[in-house]
Design a protein around this motif. Sequence first.
Motif, PDB file in Angstrom:
ATOM      1  N   ALA A   1       0.828  -1.213   0.000  1.00 32.66           N
ATOM      2  CA  ALA A   1       0.000   0.000   0.000  1.00 32.66           C
ATOM      3  C   ALA A   1       0.860   1.259   0.000  1.00 32.66           C
ATOM      4  O   ALA A   1       0.439   2.316  -0.485  1.00 32.66           O
ATOM      5  CB  ALA A   1      -0.934  -0.005   1.213  1.00 32.66           C
TER       6      ALA A   1
ATOM      7  N   PRO B   1       1.177   1.553  -8.241  1.00 33.87           N
ATOM      8  CA  PRO B   1       0.980   0.264  -7.567  1.00 33.87           C
ATOM      9  C   PRO B   1       2.305  -0.460  -7.409  1.00 33.87           C
ATOM     10  O   PRO B   1       3.232  -0.278  -8.217  1.00 33.87           O
ATOM     11  CB  PRO B   1       0.042  -0.487  -8.523  1.00 33.87           C
TER      12      PRO B   1
ATOM     13  N   LEU C   1      -6.839  -1.273  -0.494  1.00 26.61           N
ATOM     14  CA  LEU C   1      -6.965  -2.598  -1.069  1.00 26.61           C
ATOM     15  C   LEU C   1      -8.390  -3.105  -0.863  1.00 26.61           C
ATOM     16  O   LEU C   1      -9.022  -2.824   0.154  1.00 26.61           O
ATOM     17  CB  LEU C   1      -6.011  -3.565  -0.375  1.00 26.61           C
ATOM     18  N   ARG C   2      -8.893  -3.860  -1.831  1.00 32.24           N
ATOM     19  CA  ARG C   2     -10.156  -4.537  -1.595  1.00 32.24           C
ATOM     20  C   ARG C   2     -10.011  -5.393  -0.342  1.00 32.24           C
ATOM     21  O   ARG C   2      -8.993  -6.067  -0.156  1.00 32.24           O
ATOM     22  CB  ARG C   2     -10.508  -5.429  -2.789  1.00 32.24           C
TER      23      ARG C   2
ATOM     24  N   VAL D   1      -8.792  -8.856  -0.902  1.00 31.64           N
ATOM     25  CA  VAL D   1      -7.399  -8.998  -1.315  1.00 31.64           C
ATOM     26  C   VAL D   1      -6.477  -8.789  -0.118  1.00 31.64           C
ATOM     27  O   VAL D   1      -5.487  -9.524   0.056  1.00 31.64           O
ATOM     28  CB  VAL D   1      -7.062  -8.001  -2.452  1.00 31.64           C
ATOM     29  N   ALA D   2      -6.791  -7.802   0.703  1.00 28.97           N
ATOM     30  CA  ALA D   2      -5.988  -7.577   1.909  1.00 28.97           C
ATOM     31  C   ALA D   2      -6.016  -8.809   2.806  1.00 28.97           C
ATOM     32  O   ALA D   2      -4.977  -9.222   3.343  1.00 28.97           O
ATOM     33  CB  ALA D   2      -6.504  -6.355   2.660  1.00 28.97           C
TER      34      ALA D   2
ATOM     35  N   GLU E   1      -1.709  -6.269  -7.785  1.00 34.59           N
ATOM     36  CA  GLU E   1      -1.334  -5.434  -6.648  1.00 34.59           C
ATOM     37  C   GLU E   1       0.166  -5.419  -6.403  1.00 34.59           C
ATOM     38  O   GLU E   1       0.760  -4.362  -6.176  1.00 34.59           O
ATOM     39  CB  GLU E   1      -2.059  -5.909  -5.379  1.00 34.59           C
TER      40      GLU E   1
END
Length: 271
Positions: free
Chosen positions: A90, A99, A153-154, A157-158, A191
């Motif tokens: 992040a 990214p 992050l979604r 996904v995190a 990501e």
Amino acid sequence: MATVPAVLAPYVRSIVVYDVTFGGPGVHIGMPSTGLTFVLPIGEPLEVSWDGSPHTRTVGWSSVSGLHTSAAAVHHGGHQCGIQLSLTPAGARAIWGVPASALAGELLALADIDAALADLPERLADQPTWPRRLAALERDLVAALHRHSRPALRPEVARAMALLTRGVPVAATADDVGFSRRRLSTLVRDEVGVTPKTYQRLARFSAAHGRLRRAALDGEVSVARVAADSGYADQAHLAREWSGFAGCSPTEWLRREFPIVQATGHHDGGP
């Protein structure tokens, strides 16, 4: 190890001030991990390349690298001084506006990523003390947060990346977050630039590297114990992964990085 300010904690894992004198010129091994590496040398420019690929060598007053699966070779003339940061995925978006996947496998300078930070090395060099350098660094990084949007992050996904870091198998991770393995692979690659399996291997290797480093600083090392504590099937398994990521065996790494430390346990499991 410097304290990471609370405002930067979601984006910066660690800030290390280093001032090391060696016995002579040599090469330090920059190990792969799940963090992005950001180095700001003081006094002398940094010379770094991917291990075994001298044509990738860069020389400059800053170095940025994304996730990578081979070691970096950091060349020095007997002395190294500066500040090294490890950023979360992040952190790439928050501080540099790109990214982490855009930086995977790259060796770049700040000017290649964010022109507004290009003169940060010069400003740090102008400061006479480490506290003032760290304060200047914090000001610039906080300013960068305000320049760039920080899309989160979604959540799925995190969570997936957290599960992978803890060693949960890829298939079980995909089931947990409700994705197919193919979809999970696409999202993680987008990501961070590597597959879920590679990300998981990097996380386990990074944990083993941290354990072995701490053991070396404490004294005598058992490579077999580090392998077991890090979730490897046995010492030979750790040795294969270590050779693949670091370009040498664990005991060879110890000999190069900590020449006065003796490793104990079985052989490395390699040839």
